[in-house]
Design an enzyme around this catalytic site. Structure first.
Site, PDB file in Angstrom:
ATOM      1  N   HIS A   1       0.379   0.017  -0.295  1.00  0.00           N
ATOM      2  CA  HIS A   1       0.665  -0.403  -1.663  1.00  0.00           C
ATOM      3  C   HIS A   1       0.606  -1.923  -1.813  1.00  0.00           C
ATOM      4  O   HIS A   1       0.306  -2.421  -2.899  1.00  0.00           O
ATOM      5  CB  HIS A   1       2.033   0.127  -2.102  1.00  0.00           C
ATOM      6  CG  HIS A   1       2.024   1.579  -2.440  1.00  0.00           C
ATOM      7  ND1 HIS A   1       2.645   2.105  -3.554  1.00  0.00           N
ATOM      8  CD2 HIS A   1       1.447   2.642  -1.818  1.00  0.00           C
ATOM      9  CE1 HIS A   1       2.462   3.416  -3.599  1.00  0.00           C
ATOM     10  NE2 HIS A   1       1.737   3.764  -2.544  1.00  0.00           N
TER      11      HIS A   1
ATOM     12  N   ARG B   1       3.213   3.329   3.786  1.00  0.00           N
ATOM     13  CA  ARG B   1       2.909   3.183   2.362  1.00  0.00           C
ATOM     14  C   ARG B   1       3.175   1.772   1.861  1.00  0.00           C
ATOM     15  O   ARG B   1       2.517   1.297   0.936  1.00  0.00           O
ATOM     16  CB  ARG B   1       3.684   4.230   1.554  1.00  0.00           C
ATOM     17  CG  ARG B   1       2.835   5.476   1.327  1.00  0.00           C
ATOM     18  CD  ARG B   1       3.559   6.591   0.638  1.00  0.00           C
ATOM     19  NE  ARG B   1       4.306   7.424   1.551  1.00  0.00           N
ATOM     20  CZ  ARG B   1       3.756   8.206   2.473  1.00  0.00           C
ATOM     21  NH1 ARG B   1       2.445   8.218   2.638  1.00  0.00           N
ATOM     22  NH2 ARG B   1       4.498   8.965   3.245  1.00  0.00           N
TER      23      ARG B   1
ATOM     24  N   SER C   1       3.036  -9.453  -1.441  1.00  0.00           N
ATOM     25  CA  SER C   1       3.581  -9.642  -2.792  1.00  0.00           C
ATOM     26  C   SER C   1       4.543  -8.520  -3.167  1.00  0.00           C
ATOM     27  O   SER C   1       5.449  -8.714  -3.990  1.00  0.00           O
ATOM     28  CB  SER C   1       2.454  -9.744  -3.818  1.00  0.00           C
ATOM     29  OG  SER C   1       1.590  -8.620  -3.754  1.00  0.00           O
TER      30      SER C   1
ATOM     31  N   HIS D   1      -0.821  10.885   4.068  1.00  0.00           N
ATOM     32  CA  HIS D   1       0.041  11.909   3.471  1.00  0.00           C
ATOM     33  C   HIS D   1       0.420  13.005   4.464  1.00  0.00           C
ATOM     34  O   HIS D   1       1.050  13.987   4.078  1.00  0.00           O
ATOM     35  CB  HIS D   1      -0.636  12.525   2.248  1.00  0.00           C
ATOM     36  CG  HIS D   1      -0.667  11.611   1.076  1.00  0.00           C
ATOM     37  ND1 HIS D   1      -1.242  11.960  -0.132  1.00  0.00           N
ATOM     38  CD2 HIS D   1      -0.180  10.349   0.908  1.00  0.00           C
ATOM     39  CE1 HIS D   1      -1.117  10.944  -0.987  1.00  0.00           C
ATOM     40  NE2 HIS D   1      -0.485   9.968  -0.381  1.00  0.00           N
TER      41      HIS D   1
ATOM     42  N   ASP E   1      -0.990  -9.465   0.820  1.00  0.00           N
ATOM     43  CA  ASP E   1      -0.344 -10.780   0.746  1.00  0.00           C
ATOM     44  C   ASP E   1       1.177 -10.709   0.706  1.00  0.00           C
ATOM     45  O   ASP E   1       1.845 -11.699   0.413  1.00  0.00           O
ATOM     46  CB  ASP E   1      -0.842 -11.534  -0.489  1.00  0.00           C
ATOM     47  CG  ASP E   1      -0.442 -10.857  -1.792  1.00  0.00           C
ATOM     48  OD1 ASP E   1       0.015  -9.693  -1.756  1.00  0.00           O
ATOM     49  OD2 ASP E   1      -0.589 -11.495  -2.858  1.00  0.00           O
TER      50      ASP E   1
ATOM     51  N   PRO F   1      -4.097   3.859  -6.758  1.00  0.00           N
ATOM     52  CA  PRO F   1      -4.625   5.159  -7.188  1.00  0.00           C
ATOM     53  C   PRO F   1      -3.492   6.079  -7.619  1.00  0.00           C
ATOM     54  O   PRO F   1      -2.422   6.099  -7.013  1.00  0.00           O
ATOM     55  CB  PRO F   1      -5.340   5.687  -5.938  1.00  0.00           C
ATOM     56  CG  PRO F   1      -4.765   4.910  -4.798  1.00  0.00           C
ATOM     57  CD  PRO F   1      -4.381   3.582  -5.334  1.00  0.00           C
TER      58      PRO F   1
ATOM     59  N   ASN G   1       5.546   2.472  -6.977  1.00  0.00           N
ATOM     60  CA  ASN G   1       6.137   2.015  -5.730  1.00  0.00           C
ATOM     61  C   ASN G   1       7.501   2.633  -5.444  1.00  0.00           C
ATOM     62  O   ASN G   1       8.208   2.214  -4.525  1.00  0.00           O
ATOM     63  CB  ASN G   1       6.251   0.484  -5.727  1.00  0.00           C
ATOM     64  CG  ASN G   1       4.893  -0.180  -5.591  1.00  0.00           C
ATOM     65  OD1 ASN G   1       4.020   0.341  -4.904  1.00  0.00           O
ATOM     66  ND2 ASN G   1       4.711  -1.307  -6.243  1.00  0.00           N
TER      67      ASN G   1
END
Length: 344
Positions: free
Chosen positions: A87, A83, A97, A212, A95, A182, A114
C-alpha cells in the site's frame, strides 16, 4: 530433534526447528537468492543490495531480529506488514508516506483502503533501535521493505527474496492519493490498469495477488458478493459452500462493523500457493481475486503458480520490481531520512 511449533495448537504447520524449515529454507534460497537471480539491476534507480553495509552494518540484522520477534508473538503481523509495503508503494511510490501521521485525519493511513494495513508498531520499534545505533542513516521506506520480506520469511527461517535498499523518505501524505490502490471490487481490466500505472504487468498482478494467501479482509469487502440489497444473492463466481460460511460470518449489516474474515480460509497464516488453488475452485475471497480467472492469460499464470516454488520465485521477482516504484534516492536527489517515521 523434536520439532517445536511456534504457534501451538492447531497451527502446527509453522515449525521453528527440525527438518521442515531446513528443507524449505534450502529450497527457497537455492531458487531465489542466488547471484543469477539477483535480477533487474540494469534498470536500477539508485538502489543496491547491502546499501548499509558500511554506513550501518547492523541495519538488516536489526530489522530481521525485531520483525521475527514480533511476528513470533503475533503471526497476523506477517500479512499486515506485507500489505503495508504494498500500500505504500502504490501511493506516491515506496517512500514510507503511509507511515506519516500528518496532516491529521487526512493522511494515507486514514484512507478506507488502508484499514486492513497494520504493523506500524513494528516499524516504530525498528526505527527507534536504528536511530540509537546509526542515527540519520536508515530510511523508513527501507525499513518497510525489509520488514515485509522478513515478516513473510519468518515461516521459513530463511529470506524469500533479496531487498534492494537505498530508498529515501517522502514528506507528504494525503488520503486523497489512496485512489491509486486497486479496489477489492475491481474487475480484471481495472486491476490491470492499476498495476500498469505502476509499471507492473499481468505476471506481477497475479504474483503479487498471492499476498492474499495470508491476512484478513473486512466483511465490508466481502458482503457485496453475498447480498443484493436486503436479500441473499451470491456472486456466481463464488463457491456456494464458501458463500454459506461467509454469510454466517458476515451478516448483511456487516459493512458497518469491524468484523473480518481470513483471505485464505484453508491455511490463513501459511504463505503458500494454496491461494491459487482456491482461485481455480472459485474460493477466492474478494471480487478482485475471482477476476484473475476471468482473463485467459492471468488464469494460465494462476494455474502455474499453484506450484509453491514457482509462486515463491514469481513473487520474489515481482516484489523486487514493485520495490522500485517511484523511489526517492540519492541518485535522483530526492527525499530525506526521517528521524521519526510518523513525522515528516
Amino acid at each position: 530433534m523434536r520439532r517445536q511449533s511456534v504457534l501451538g495448537g492447531g497451527a502446527g504447520w509453522w515449525w521453528r526447528g527440525g527438518g521442515a524449515v531446513a528443507w524449505w529454507g534450502a529450497v527457497v534460497l537455492a531458487h531465489l537468492v542466488t547471484p543469477g537471480r539477483a535480477g533487474l539491476l540494469e534498470t536500477n534507480p539508485g538502489l543496491a543490495y547491502n546499501f548499509y553495509q558500511t554506513s550501518c552494518p547492523s541495519a538488516e540484522a536489526t530489522v530481521k531480529s525485531i520483525t521475527w520477534q514480533m511476528v513470533a508473538a503475533n503471526p497476523a503481523l506477517a500479512g499486515r506488514l506485507l500489505r503495508l509495503h504494498f500500500h505504500d508503494c502504490f501511493v506516491q511510490g515506496c517512500d514510507a508516506s503511509i507511515l506519516l501521521d500528518t496532516p491529521a485525519s487526512q493522511n494515507e493511513k486514514s484512507a478506507p483502503p488502508n484499514g486492513s494495513v497494520g504493523g506500524y508498531e513494528v516499524i516504530d520499534a525498528i526505527k527507534t533501535k536504528l536511530e540509537a545505533t546509526c542515527p540519520g542513516v536508515v530510511s523508513c521506506a527501507d525499513i518497510v521493505a525489509l520488514a515485509a520480506r522478513d515478516a513473510v520469511s519468518y515461516q521459513f527461517q530463511a529470506s524469500l527474496w533479496q531487498v534492494e535498499t537505498g530508498r529515501r523518505d517522502g514528506s507528504s501524505s494525503l488520503a486523497s492519493n489512496a485512489g491509486a490502490l486497486p479496489s477489492f471490487s475491481a474487475g480484471f481490466a481495472g486491476l490491470l490498469a492499476s498495476f500498469a500505472a505502476q509499471g507492473l504487468n499481468v505476471t506481477d498482478l497475479v504474483a503479487l495477488s498471492g499476498a492474499h494467501t495470508i491476512g484478513k479482509a473486512s466483511c465490508s469487502s466481502v458482503t457485496p458478493r453475498l447480498y443484493a440489497g436486503n436479500a441473499t444473492s451470491v456472486d456466481p463466481l463464488l463457491d456456494s459452500t464458501l458463500a454459506a460460511v461467509l454469510i454466517n460470518k458476515c451478516p448483511n449489516n456487516a459493512s458497518s462493523s469491524s468484523a473480518t474474515v481470513d483471505l485464505d480460509g484453508n491455511t490463513p497464516l501459511k504463505f503458500d500457493g494454496v491461494y491459487y488453488t482456491n482461485l481455480i475452485n472459485k474460493r477466492g475471497l474478494l471480487a478482485s481475486d475471482a477476476a484473475l480467472m476471468q482473463n485467459a492469460a492471468a488464469a494460465a499464470i494462476v494455474n502455474d503458480l499453484t506450484n509453491p516454488i514457482k509462486f515463491y520465485a514469481a513473487f520474489a521477482m515481482s516484489m523486487k520490481k514493485m520495490g522500485r516504484v517511484n523511489v526517492l534516492t540519492a541518485k535522483n536527489g530526492k527525499g530525506k531520512i526521517r528521524a521519526q517515521c510518523r513525522a515528516p
